[in-house]
Design a protein around this motif. Structure first.
Motif, PDB file in Angstrom:
ATOM      1  N   PRO A  73       0.820  -1.220   0.000  1.00  0.00           N
ATOM      2  CA  PRO A  73       0.000   0.000   0.000  1.00  0.00           C
ATOM      3  C   PRO A  73       0.855   1.273   0.000  1.00  0.00           C
ATOM      4  CG  PRO A  73      -0.833  -1.563   1.620  1.00  0.00           C
ATOM      5  CD  PRO A  73       0.463  -2.121   1.109  1.00  0.00           C
ATOM      6  N   HIS A  74       2.005   1.237   0.693  1.00  0.00           N
ATOM      7  CA  HIS A  74       2.891   2.409   0.682  1.00  0.00           C
ATOM      8  C   HIS A  74       3.420   2.685  -0.718  1.00  0.00           C
ATOM      9  CE1 HIS A  74       7.169   3.792   0.629  1.00  0.00           C
ATOM     10  NE2 HIS A  74       6.582   4.860   1.122  1.00  0.00           N
ATOM     11  N   LEU A  75       3.917   1.630  -1.356  1.00  0.00           N
ATOM     12  CA  LEU A  75       4.500   1.813  -2.689  1.00  0.00           C
ATOM     13  C   LEU A  75       3.462   2.325  -3.687  1.00  0.00           C
ATOM     14  CD1 LEU A  75       7.015  -1.090  -3.357  1.00  0.00           C
ATOM     15  CD2 LEU A  75       7.453   1.338  -2.925  1.00  0.00           C
ATOM     16  N   GLN A 126       0.796   4.236  -3.062  1.00  0.00           N
ATOM     17  CA  GLN A 126       0.550   5.681  -2.863  1.00  0.00           C
ATOM     18  C   GLN A 126       1.753   6.494  -3.333  1.00  0.00           C
ATOM     19  OE1 GLN A 126      -2.167   6.962  -2.141  1.00  0.00           O
ATOM     20  NE2 GLN A 126      -3.375   5.534  -0.954  1.00  0.00           N
ATOM     21  N   ARG A 127       2.937   5.986  -3.040  1.00  0.00           N
ATOM     22  CA  ARG A 127       4.151   6.720  -3.394  1.00  0.00           C
ATOM     23  C   ARG A 127       4.257   6.897  -4.909  1.00  0.00           C
ATOM     24  NH1 ARG A 127       9.306   8.011  -0.945  1.00  0.00           N
ATOM     25  NH2 ARG A 127      10.831   7.991  -2.589  1.00  0.00           N
ATOM     26  N   LYS A 128       3.888   5.836  -5.629  1.00  0.00           N
ATOM     27  CA  LYS A 128       3.946   5.878  -7.093  1.00  0.00           C
ATOM     28  C   LYS A 128       3.009   6.950  -7.648  1.00  0.00           C
ATOM     29  CE  LYS A 128       3.416   2.156  -9.952  1.00  0.00           C
ATOM     30  NZ  LYS A 128       3.227   0.702 -10.056  1.00  0.00           N
ATOM     31  N   ALA A 141      12.625   7.412  11.462  1.00  0.00           N
ATOM     32  CA  ALA A 141      12.571   6.178  12.242  1.00  0.00           C
ATOM     33  C   ALA A 141      12.145   4.963  11.419  1.00  0.00           C
ATOM     34  CB  ALA A 141      11.603   6.374  13.398  1.00  0.00           C
ATOM     35  N   ARG A 142      12.614   3.802  11.818  1.00  0.00           N
ATOM     36  CA  ARG A 142      12.148   2.530  11.276  1.00  0.00           C
ATOM     37  C   ARG A 142      11.841   1.627  12.474  1.00  0.00           C
ATOM     38  NH1 ARG A 142      12.459   5.726   7.612  1.00  0.00           N
ATOM     39  NH2 ARG A 142      13.772   5.563   5.744  1.00  0.00           N
ATOM     40  N   LYS A 143      10.762   0.829  12.372  1.00  0.00           N
ATOM     41  CA  LYS A 143      10.439  -0.108  13.450  1.00  0.00           C
ATOM     42  C   LYS A 143      10.609  -1.532  12.929  1.00  0.00           C
ATOM     43  CE  LYS A 143       6.958  -0.965  16.972  1.00  0.00           C
ATOM     44  NZ  LYS A 143       5.622  -0.660  17.449  1.00  0.00           N
ATOM     45  N   GLY A 155      16.055  11.927   4.563  1.00  0.00           N
ATOM     46  CA  GLY A 155      15.926  10.493   4.811  1.00  0.00           C
ATOM     47  C   GLY A 155      16.544   9.708   3.663  1.00  0.00           C
ATOM     48  N   GLY A 156      16.023   8.483   3.397  1.00  0.00           N
ATOM     49  CA  GLY A 156      16.635   7.715   2.319  1.00  0.00           C
ATOM     50  C   GLY A 156      15.918   6.424   1.985  1.00  0.00           C
ATOM     51  N   GLY A 157      16.506   5.726   0.993  1.00  0.00           N
ATOM     52  CA  GLY A 157      15.934   4.463   0.533  1.00  0.00           C
ATOM     53  C   GLY A 157      14.589   4.682  -0.126  1.00  0.00           C
ATOM     54  N   ILE A 158      13.709   3.694  -0.042  1.00  0.00           N
ATOM     55  CA  ILE A 158      12.420   3.832  -0.723  1.00  0.00           C
ATOM     56  C   ILE A 158      11.473   4.757   0.049  1.00  0.00           C
ATOM     57  CG2 ILE A 158      12.464   1.596  -1.912  1.00  0.00           C
ATOM     58  CD1 ILE A 158      10.197   0.925   0.291  1.00  0.00           C
ATOM     59  N   ARG A 159      11.971   5.320   1.161  1.00  0.00           N
ATOM     60  CA  ARG A 159      11.149   6.282   1.893  1.00  0.00           C
ATOM     61  C   ARG A 159      11.678   7.700   1.731  1.00  0.00           C
ATOM     62  NH1 ARG A 159       6.937   3.209   4.391  1.00  0.00           N
ATOM     63  NH2 ARG A 159       6.165   5.304   4.785  1.00  0.00           N
ATOM     64  N   ARG A 160      12.712   7.885   0.891  1.00  0.00           N
ATOM     65  CA  ARG A 160      13.297   9.230   0.783  1.00  0.00           C
ATOM     66  C   ARG A 160      12.200  10.232   0.437  1.00  0.00           C
ATOM     67  NH1 ARG A 160      16.302  12.894  -2.591  1.00  0.00           N
ATOM     68  NH2 ARG A 160      18.016  13.746  -1.362  1.00  0.00           N
ATOM     69  N   CYS A 161      12.329  11.432   0.997  1.00  0.00           N
ATOM     70  CA  CYS A 161      11.312  12.473   0.834  1.00  0.00           C
ATOM     71  C   CYS A 161      10.856  12.621  -0.625  1.00  0.00           C
ATOM     72  CB  CYS A 161      11.893  13.792   1.318  1.00  0.00           C
ATOM     73  SG  CYS A 161      10.805  15.198   1.066  1.00  0.00           S
ATOM     74  N   VAL A 162       9.554  12.529  -0.815  1.00  0.00           N
ATOM     75  CA  VAL A 162       8.982  12.666  -2.153  1.00  0.00           C
ATOM     76  C   VAL A 162       9.201  14.087  -2.683  1.00  0.00           C
ATOM     77  CG1 VAL A 162       6.743  12.803  -3.334  1.00  0.00           C
ATOM     78  CG2 VAL A 162       7.236  10.865  -1.839  1.00  0.00           C
TER      79      VAL A 162
HETATM   80  C1  HEM Z   1      13.290  21.209   3.319  1.00  0.00           C
HETATM   81  C2  HEM Z   1      12.142  20.599   3.183  1.00  0.00           C
HETATM   82  C3  HEM Z   1      11.876  19.152   3.533  1.00  0.00           C
HETATM   83  C4  HEM Z   1      12.544  18.311   4.381  1.00  0.00           C
HETATM   84  C5  HEM Z   1      13.768  18.625   5.248  1.00  0.00           C
HETATM   85  C6  HEM Z   1      11.886  17.019   4.316  1.00  0.00           C
HETATM   86  C7  HEM Z   1      12.298  15.899   5.005  1.00  0.00           C
HETATM   87  C8  HEM Z   1      11.684  14.653   4.925  1.00  0.00           C
HETATM   88  C9  HEM Z   1      12.120  13.487   5.641  1.00  0.00           C
HETATM   89  C10 HEM Z   1      13.318  13.421   6.599  1.00  0.00           C
HETATM   90  C11 HEM Z   1      11.287  12.460   5.316  1.00  0.00           C
HETATM   91  C12 HEM Z   1      11.349  11.018   5.849  1.00  0.00           C
HETATM   92  C13 HEM Z   1      12.194  10.157   4.941  1.00  0.00           C
HETATM   93  C14 HEM Z   1      12.521   8.783   5.480  1.00  0.00           C
HETATM   94  O1  HEM Z   1      11.782   8.247   6.325  1.00  0.00           O
HETATM   95  O2  HEM Z   1      13.549   8.222   5.059  1.00  0.00           O
HETATM   96  C15 HEM Z   1      10.313  12.988   4.376  1.00  0.00           C
HETATM   97  C16 HEM Z   1       9.300  12.236   3.804  1.00  0.00           C
HETATM   98  C17 HEM Z   1       8.334  12.778   2.985  1.00  0.00           C
HETATM   99  N1  HEM Z   1       8.267  14.081   2.516  1.00  0.00           N
HETATM  100 FE1  HEM Z   1       9.585  15.557   2.899  1.00  0.00          FE
HETATM  101  N2  HEM Z   1      10.831  17.097   3.445  1.00  0.00           N
HETATM  102  C18 HEM Z   1      10.784  18.382   2.935  1.00  0.00           C
HETATM  103  C19 HEM Z   1       9.895  18.862   1.997  1.00  0.00           C
HETATM  104  C20 HEM Z   1       8.861  18.143   1.447  1.00  0.00           C
HETATM  105  C21 HEM Z   1       7.961  18.640   0.417  1.00  0.00           C
HETATM  106  C22 HEM Z   1       8.061  20.021  -0.234  1.00  0.00           C
HETATM  107  C23 HEM Z   1       7.052  17.647   0.171  1.00  0.00           C
HETATM  108  C24 HEM Z   1       5.915  17.601  -0.802  1.00  0.00           C
HETATM  109  C25 HEM Z   1       5.747  18.374  -1.752  1.00  0.00           C
HETATM  110  C26 HEM Z   1       7.391  16.516   1.021  1.00  0.00           C
HETATM  111  C27 HEM Z   1       6.727  15.322   1.048  1.00  0.00           C
HETATM  112  C28 HEM Z   1       7.161  14.194   1.720  1.00  0.00           C
HETATM  113  C29 HEM Z   1       6.469  12.904   1.657  1.00  0.00           C
HETATM  114  C30 HEM Z   1       5.181  12.610   0.888  1.00  0.00           C
HETATM  115  C31 HEM Z   1       7.219  12.017   2.450  1.00  0.00           C
HETATM  116  C32 HEM Z   1       6.929  10.526   2.712  1.00  0.00           C
HETATM  117  C33 HEM Z   1       7.766   9.617   1.816  1.00  0.00           C
HETATM  118  C34 HEM Z   1       7.548   8.124   2.071  1.00  0.00           C
HETATM  119  O3  HEM Z   1       7.297   7.733   3.221  1.00  0.00           O
HETATM  120  O4  HEM Z   1       7.654   7.337   1.100  1.00  0.00           O
HETATM  121  N3  HEM Z   1       8.494  16.869   1.775  1.00  0.00           N
HETATM  122  N4  HEM Z   1      10.590  14.332   4.141  1.00  0.00           N
END
Ligand code: HEM
Length: 437
Positions: free
Chosen positions: A94-96, A98-100, A314-316, A373-380
């Protein structure tokens, strides 16, 4: 080895108080004292194993997503606000899925199309800055990024609706801090209690979100609208089904929540650091005047290294895993210590100094520099956020002569899950803005 990684024996409340008092010093101090993997205890959240070397961070980011659950870990803090369908709180398939659906609107050419909008909103906001009087920059950058995300995500262009959405989101964010930090407050303790106030703010915001979804549904069917909501309405899961309203609501709040306060705070930190490092500011201004973007890009990266807006990813564990020689049981939280890595002198020489040139021309190590962050969870939204930072910084630095009324660095304050400058970056505009180039 089966014992837990080393760590302080202080009671969990004391450890949490130390963390909150000095969020940026806490993890680097542990890293220096205990090494690349250490244990911290916090009330409510229990034991957390932090990792603080690129090798171990790589092991966590590239570990099996079925074992390293980010969604479950995020949900402990974020689910009341974002709901169960958010890309941040889901795991596995379900995560993948939504991410897609979310990735395309925030990548490549699509991002550049928001450039004009970002500039227009920034210019309008800057016109409201007083001359000669101190004010806090963060509320101002937050108005800019919120306005951008509302227009880009919802496609709302009507000024009054943007303003109303902004008010509802602000009041919702204010209520979120308390209940994310203190999970025991997530129950009904009567009228006026934090939980009731949180629920009321969430209901008001949800009403507006569902209204927008309904409005946009009709338009989306005719194929118009290139905002994120319209794209999500037209998107289909692999089985051909559209996203439900509940899925859409959670995803929209996720993008707004994750995407505006973070970038606004990063911008406030950029100016906080620039005004206390005049030689860096001068070089940045010269490079912008010469039409170059490299130093600007490096400045945004260096800001996110020295002041990573989010401190924990975080990861659990859903099954036992060996990390740094320690066999950790299922249920453990494993967390890359962002500040722990970013403040290592062996990875970033003179790590406590603000030196954008360290990012010039070189490749970034994605397991040492991890503000997203990083991997398949890196910030979208990573590319979107960096582009927005560059666009807004370019405009501010090239048109505004600013100084900090207090030369001392601003301390760090935790707000929601972000790390902000204590006074929101106090600045003074010395003279009227330079004309638009
Ligand atoms: C300087 C600005 C930002 C920082 C520092 C930041 C940082 C992060 C971090 C640390 C994560 C977690 C990654 C992980 O668990 O490995 C994350 C996830 C996420 N961020 Fe950002 N973010 C920023 C801006 C944004 C923006 C502008 C958006 C949307 C337009 C966004 C959408 C998301 C989403 C949807 C996730 C979840 C990804 C997933 O779980 O697959 N972020 N972000």
């Amino acid at each position: 080895m089966s014992a837990l990684p080393p760590g302080s024996r202080a009671p969990s409340l004391v450890q949490a108080a130390r963390y909150l008092r000095d969020p940026l010093g806490f993890l680097p101090r542990h890293q220096e004292r205990y090494g690349d993997v250490f244990t911290v205890r916090f009330p409510f959240f229990g034991r957390i194993v932090y990792v603080s070397s690129p090798e171990l961070v790589k092991a966590v980011f590239t570990g099996s997503p079925d074992v390293f659950h980010a969604g479950e870990a995020n949900a402990t803090v974020l689910e009341p606000a974002l709901g169960p369908n958010s890309v941040l709180t889901l795991d596995g398939e379900p995560h993948l899925r939504q991410r897609k659906l979310l990735l395309p609107p925030f990548h490549g050419d699509r991002i550049r199309r928001y450039g004009e909008l970002m500039l227009e909103v920034t210019r309008r906001e800057m016109e409201s800055w007083p001359v000669g009087e101190p004010f806090s920059l963060r509320p101002s950058t937050q108005r800019i990024t919120l306005s951008v995300i509302l227009r880009a995500v919802f496609g709302i262009h009507d000024e009054a609706r943007v303003e109303r959405a902004g008010e509802l989101i602000d009041s919702f964010s204010d209520r979120v801090t308390t209940i994310t930090r203190y999970p025991f407050l997530r129950r009904d303790l009567g009228p006026g209690s934090p939980w009731r106030r949180f629920l009321a703010a969430r209901r008001r915001l949800d009403e507006l979100v569902y209204e927008e979804i309904a409005l946009r549904r009709a338009e989306a069917e005719s194929g118009e609208g290139d905002d994120v909501l319209s794209l999500l309405l037209r998107a289909r899961h692999d089985d051909g089904s559209p996203m439900s309203d509940a899925e859409l609501r959670d995803e929209l709040l996720t993008v707004i929540g994750a995407g505006h306060e973070t970038t606004a705070t990063a911008l406030a930190w950029a100016m906080e650091r620039l005004l206390r490092n005049p030689q860096v500011l001068a070089r940045l201004r010269d490079s912008i005047a010469a039409g170059e973007d490299d130093y600007l890009e490096a400045t945004a990266k260096e800001t996110l290294r020295l002041r990573p807006v989010i401190l924990d990813v975080a990861r659990k564990l859903t099954a036992p895993a060996t990390i740094g020689g320690y066999e950790l049981p299922a249920g453990s939280f494993v967390v890359p210590a962002i500040a722990g890595l970013h403040y290592r002198d062996d990875l970033f020489p003179q790590a406590r100094e603000f030196r954008p040139e360290r990012f010039l021309g070189g490749k970034v190590d994605n397991y040492a520099w991890i503000p997203f962050g990083g991997g398949i969870r890196r910030c979208v939204g990573a590319a979107f956020a960096e582009f927005e930072m560059r666009t807004i910084l370019r405009e501010i630095v090239s048109r505004a002569d600013l100084h900090a009324p207090d030369p001392a660095p601003e301390k760090v304050k935790i707000r929601n899950i972000t790390m902000t400058p204590q006074h929101g970056t106090r600045i003074v505009l010395e003279r009227p803005l330079a004309p638009i180039a």
